[in-house]
Motif scaffolding. Sequence first.
Motif, PDB file in Angstrom:
ATOM      1  N   ARG A   1       5.628 -16.386  20.090  1.00 54.85           N
ATOM      2  CA  ARG A   1       5.841 -16.301  18.651  1.00 54.85           C
ATOM      3  C   ARG A   1       4.917 -15.245  18.064  1.00 54.85           C
ATOM      4  NH1 ARG A   1       4.633 -22.163  16.751  1.00 54.85           N
ATOM      5  NH2 ARG A   1       3.687 -22.416  18.826  1.00 54.85           N
ATOM      6  N   LYS A   2       5.447 -14.435  17.148  1.00 53.44           N
ATOM      7  CA  LYS A   2       4.629 -13.405  16.517  1.00 53.44           C
ATOM      8  C   LYS A   2       4.706 -13.546  14.999  1.00 53.44           C
ATOM      9  CE  LYS A   2       8.142  -9.732  16.446  1.00 53.44           C
ATOM     10  NZ  LYS A   2       8.429  -8.334  16.857  1.00 53.44           N
ATOM     11  N   PRO A   3       3.779 -12.943  14.272  1.00 47.65           N
ATOM     12  CA  PRO A   3       3.769 -13.086  12.813  1.00 47.65           C
ATOM     13  C   PRO A   3       5.063 -12.579  12.186  1.00 47.65           C
ATOM     14  CG  PRO A   3       1.708 -12.117  13.588  1.00 47.65           C
ATOM     15  CD  PRO A   3       2.641 -12.122  14.753  1.00 47.65           C
ATOM     16  N   ILE A   4       5.508 -13.285  11.144  1.00 50.27           N
ATOM     17  CA  ILE A   4       6.716 -12.864  10.433  1.00 50.27           C
ATOM     18  C   ILE A   4       6.381 -12.253   9.080  1.00 50.27           C
ATOM     19  CG2 ILE A   4       8.216 -14.521  11.599  1.00 50.27           C
ATOM     20  CD1 ILE A   4       8.004 -16.329   9.145  1.00 50.27           C
ATOM     21  N   TRP A   5       5.153 -12.436   8.614  1.00 49.11           N
ATOM     22  CA  TRP A   5       4.685 -11.783   7.385  1.00 49.11           C
ATOM     23  C   TRP A   5       3.166 -11.733   7.384  1.00 49.11           C
ATOM     24  CZ3 TRP A   5       1.385 -14.973   4.899  1.00 49.11           C
ATOM     25  CH2 TRP A   5       1.612 -16.358   4.940  1.00 49.11           C
TER      26      TRP A   5
ATOM     27  N   TRP B   1       3.191  -7.031   4.422  1.00 51.81           N
ATOM     28  CA  TRP B   1       4.481  -6.696   5.025  1.00 51.81           C
ATOM     29  C   TRP B   1       5.246  -7.998   5.305  1.00 51.81           C
ATOM     30  CZ3 TRP B   1       4.181  -9.113   9.719  1.00 51.81           C
ATOM     31  CH2 TRP B   1       2.988  -9.058  10.452  1.00 51.81           C
TER      32      TRP B   1
ATOM     33  N   SER C   1       3.062  -5.770  14.325  1.00 50.77           N
ATOM     34  CA  SER C   1       2.306  -7.003  14.032  1.00 50.77           C
ATOM     35  C   SER C   1       0.832  -6.689  13.824  1.00 50.77           C
ATOM     36  CB  SER C   1       2.466  -8.018  15.167  1.00 50.77           C
ATOM     37  OG  SER C   1       3.813  -8.388  15.331  1.00 50.77           O
TER      38      SER C   1
ATOM     39  N   LYS D   1       4.600  -4.234  10.191  1.00 55.43           N
ATOM     40  CA  LYS D   1       5.313  -5.414  10.677  1.00 55.43           C
ATOM     41  C   LYS D   1       5.850  -5.193  12.086  1.00 55.43           C
ATOM     42  CE  LYS D   1       8.891  -8.776   9.478  1.00 55.43           C
ATOM     43  NZ  LYS D   1       9.868  -9.228   8.455  1.00 55.43           N
TER      44      LYS D   1
END
Length: 287
Positions: free
Chosen positions: A234-238, A287, A261, A258
Amino acid sequence: AKGSTNISMSIIWEAWKSAPWRGVAGGVYAAWVFKTVQNRRQGPGGYFGAQLKHKSSLIFSLWDGNRFTGSGHSKQFVKSNQLVWPLDTTYCKRNCQDCALPHLRKYRDAGLTTGTKCMVDYPVMNKLGRFDLRIQRITASMTINTAQHGGMPSGHGLVGERNRMVTGSRWRVTARNSKTGEEITVSDMLLEGGAEISRITTFDEMLGCNKCNDAYHRNTRVGPFLHDSDNSVRKPIWAKRSHNGPTTCNKYRVTGSKAESSITFEGGPGAVANFDREGKHQRVPLW
């Protein structure tokens, strides 16, 4: 939300220049703050990261859970049922964190501790570059006797604590020098009541008392990435940014990507501010 037991991130030191009148003073701290939970109950928390300074280092600090009652001048120490205990004391030791208030100093002086701090001197980092960090739970449950791992300091008797059996999860923080491939173990810790990480954020802190033109720095954080047991990531979405104010300095900016990341912090002469001076920018989308 689903927690995590294996999180990776990177710090890329791109630039650091301190004014000659500063001597060896000052530095930058790239930190990640995290909280843990177990069975939906909040567990111990702390922070870890890298400090770029005259004697650069890697750091990991944790506070016992349920260690305090009250706040400010009403703050008191109490017996904790969520200890954070070092399994390896090469770089880690119990210490009295948040013990500076005058009415708490007698506990500190008697040897009471409120958490564990790990510090690894790593002067190689002064050459800048990329360092990959990871915080990972390596054992879901294990039991130790504090008497066999450094022992409960005698000052804990002031709050009714003695050596005891502690059951918790085993966590390790490591750092890898991307250029040389060297891996450093920063800490090996037992967290009582901290089965998974529920929240993680990052901050950029200038070390010591710094005026606006005292130093220039630029660094980029990549991640964090949450590695799950099914091999998915899982990676950052914002990303959002906040800052403290008011301030008279307008030489600080935060940008990011973005797609990568990433978040980039920049401060000092040459940096063009992208925030107001009043400290009103809180949780502004990046972002």
